[in-house]
Write an enzyme that holds these catalytic residues in place. Structure first.
Site, PDB file in Angstrom:
ATOM      1  CG  PHE A 152      -1.831  -1.198   1.291  1.00 12.39           C
ATOM      2  CD1 PHE A 152      -2.991  -1.264   0.527  1.00 12.39           C
ATOM      3  CD2 PHE A 152      -1.512  -2.274   2.103  1.00 12.39           C
ATOM      4  CE1 PHE A 152      -3.830  -2.372   0.592  1.00 12.39           C
ATOM      5  CE2 PHE A 152      -2.343  -3.391   2.173  1.00 12.39           C
ATOM      6  CZ  PHE A 152      -3.502  -3.440   1.419  1.00 12.39           C
ATOM      7  CB  CYS A 263      -1.738   1.614  -8.240  1.00 15.20           C
ATOM      8  SG  CYS A 263      -0.140   1.091  -7.601  1.00 15.20           S
TER       9      CYS A 263
END
Length: 434
Positions: A152, A263
């Site tokens: 993340f 992403c």
């Protein structure tokens, strides 16, 4: 503990360096000999603030190594992380897992003793099952646990995100694997970081669901910005008003030209494809993808309107090319859609970006690249801010106005105040503000 990191791209290099800084012995492995040679000589193939210092410190301390040969590092490893690319597959939008599966097959032939095989790459639900099947086919005698451990990391803040994360997600039902993962992330217990253990498929889906939600949040505030322009409201005040609600939160509520990067575009598309295949379509995310694609073209039309609909023969100065500041990543950057759209209208484009121009030269045709913001403004009919680099927040606006052909500024990141710009004599256009 000993860690082998397969892949020295953005995720692999940052994760490897941070694990080494935690005190583990990490070997980063890549088949690109040129990249490995560069890393061994102290070069960093990506731009990420602080990464060069972190890598140098851990190499000097004897905890971080780079090689093209996986054999010894994998055999000695307690955990082998797969951190290779999963780009969108041409034609259908699914994640291309060929690099993941190739890495798994190579690792299967090398492991010795109980070893964790950890997917750090962003992979669709069920990928861990396929990796497990590869091991059963290639090395049925191997004592391995296949674990999901999604990353993340925000580009530009990746080291901070790794060392002080909101949470760590680990997908495994194997208690031995849980113990190894707890030990790998043990330094985070000092900060009381939540470590969420789930089954593997749930962990894989958490990564996609998180990115899709953030992409949807960005797209939502962009649509609110359009509505604000239509009814005379201020999107920044709207964002603040709703962001103060604890159920919503203030992050990712900055209106702009749409999301990009490595992403959100590929992960939203991959989630859409996975959901369709599973017979459970995610229509909100499908709409998000569609609206975001259109958003970038709409930003080009905003520039056209700023010059009264005529761009032929005009010079457009562009500040910022990367998809966000503090990175050199050009993947799916809004500039890649906006600039060609302006060129199609007959504009000549000159541009500057603090870190992204080397990559941009390969991706944008017919653009004149300049050395600084003022060279971009020189002789421009309009100046467009696409990426909110800090150095664009404190421009000498009097100088800018003096050297432009026309004092027209289109601020797609809302970094200046409309009233200030008008007092200075600019024709100023921003996003969701009048």
């Amino acid at each position: 503990m000993k860690v082998a990191m397969i892949g020295t791209g953005y995720v692999g290099l940052v994760s490897g360096a941070c694990f080494a800084d935690f005190g583990h012995t990490v070997t980063c492995i890549d088949k690109d000999a040129g990249k490995i040679d560069r890393l061994k000589s102290g070069g960093i193939p990506i731009y990420e603030p602080g990464l060069d210092v972190l890598v140098a410190q851990n190499v000097k301390a004897g905890r971080l190594f780079f090689t093209t040969e996986a054999k010894d590092a994998v055999r000695e490893a307690d955990a082998v992380f797969i951190a290779v690319g999963t780009p969108s597959r041409r034609g259908d939008g699914h994640a291309d897992l060929s690099y993941v599966y190739a890495a798994a097959e190579e690792v299967a032939g090398l492991v010795d003793g109980f070893t964790l095989v950890v997917t750090k790459s962003t992979v669709p639900v069920g990928t861990g099952d396929e990796i497990e099947a590869i091991f059963q086919r290639v090395r049925p005698d191997a004592d391995v646990a296949v674990v999901s451990n999604p990353e993340f990391l925000r580009e530009g803040a990746a080291i901070e995100d790794f060392k002080r994360p909101d949470r760590v997600v680990v997908g495994t039902d194997d208690e031995r694997a849980r113990e190894v993962m707890r030990e790998l992330y043990r330094p985070l217990y000092l900060n009381e970081t939540p470590i969420l253990f789930t089954n593997r498929r749930t962990s894989e889906l958490i990564k996609y669901a998180g990115n899709a939600f953030l992409a949807m949040k960005i797209t939502f505030i962009n649509e609110m910005a359009d509505l604000c322009e239509a009814v005379g409201a201020d999107v920044q005040q709207v964002a603040r008003g709703i962001g103060l609600d604890g159920r919503i939160g203030a992050k990712f509520l900055n209106a702009g030209p749409g999301y990009g990067g490595s992403c959100f575009p590929k992960d939203t598309l991959a989630l859409v494809r996975t959901a369709r295949d599973a017979g459970a379509p995610v229509e909100l995310i499908e709409t998000t993808v569609k609206v975001n694609d259109e958003r970038k073209r709409a930003m080009a039309r905003k520039v056209v309107r700023a010059l009264d609909g005529e761009l032929k023969g005009k010079t457009v100065g562009v500040l910022g090319l990367t998809f966000k500041p503090n990175t050199d990543d050009m993947r799916d950057a809004p500039s890649l859609a906006i600039i060609p759209a302006l060129q199609d209208k007959g504009a000549q484009v000159q541009a500057f970006d603090p870190e992204g121009m080397a990559e941009a030269r390969h991706m944008l045709q017919g653009v004149t690249f300049k050395d600084d913001p003022y060279a971009v403004a020189e002789g421009a009919d309009v100046l467009v801010i696409i990426t909110e680099w800090d150095q664009f927040r404190a421009l000498d606006l009097d100088r800018i106005k003096l050297i432009m052909r026309k004092p027209v500024l289109v601020d797609l990141r809302n970094i200046y105040k409309p009233e200030d710009m008008r007092v200075r004599g600019f024709v100023y256009s921003s996003v969701g503000r009048l």
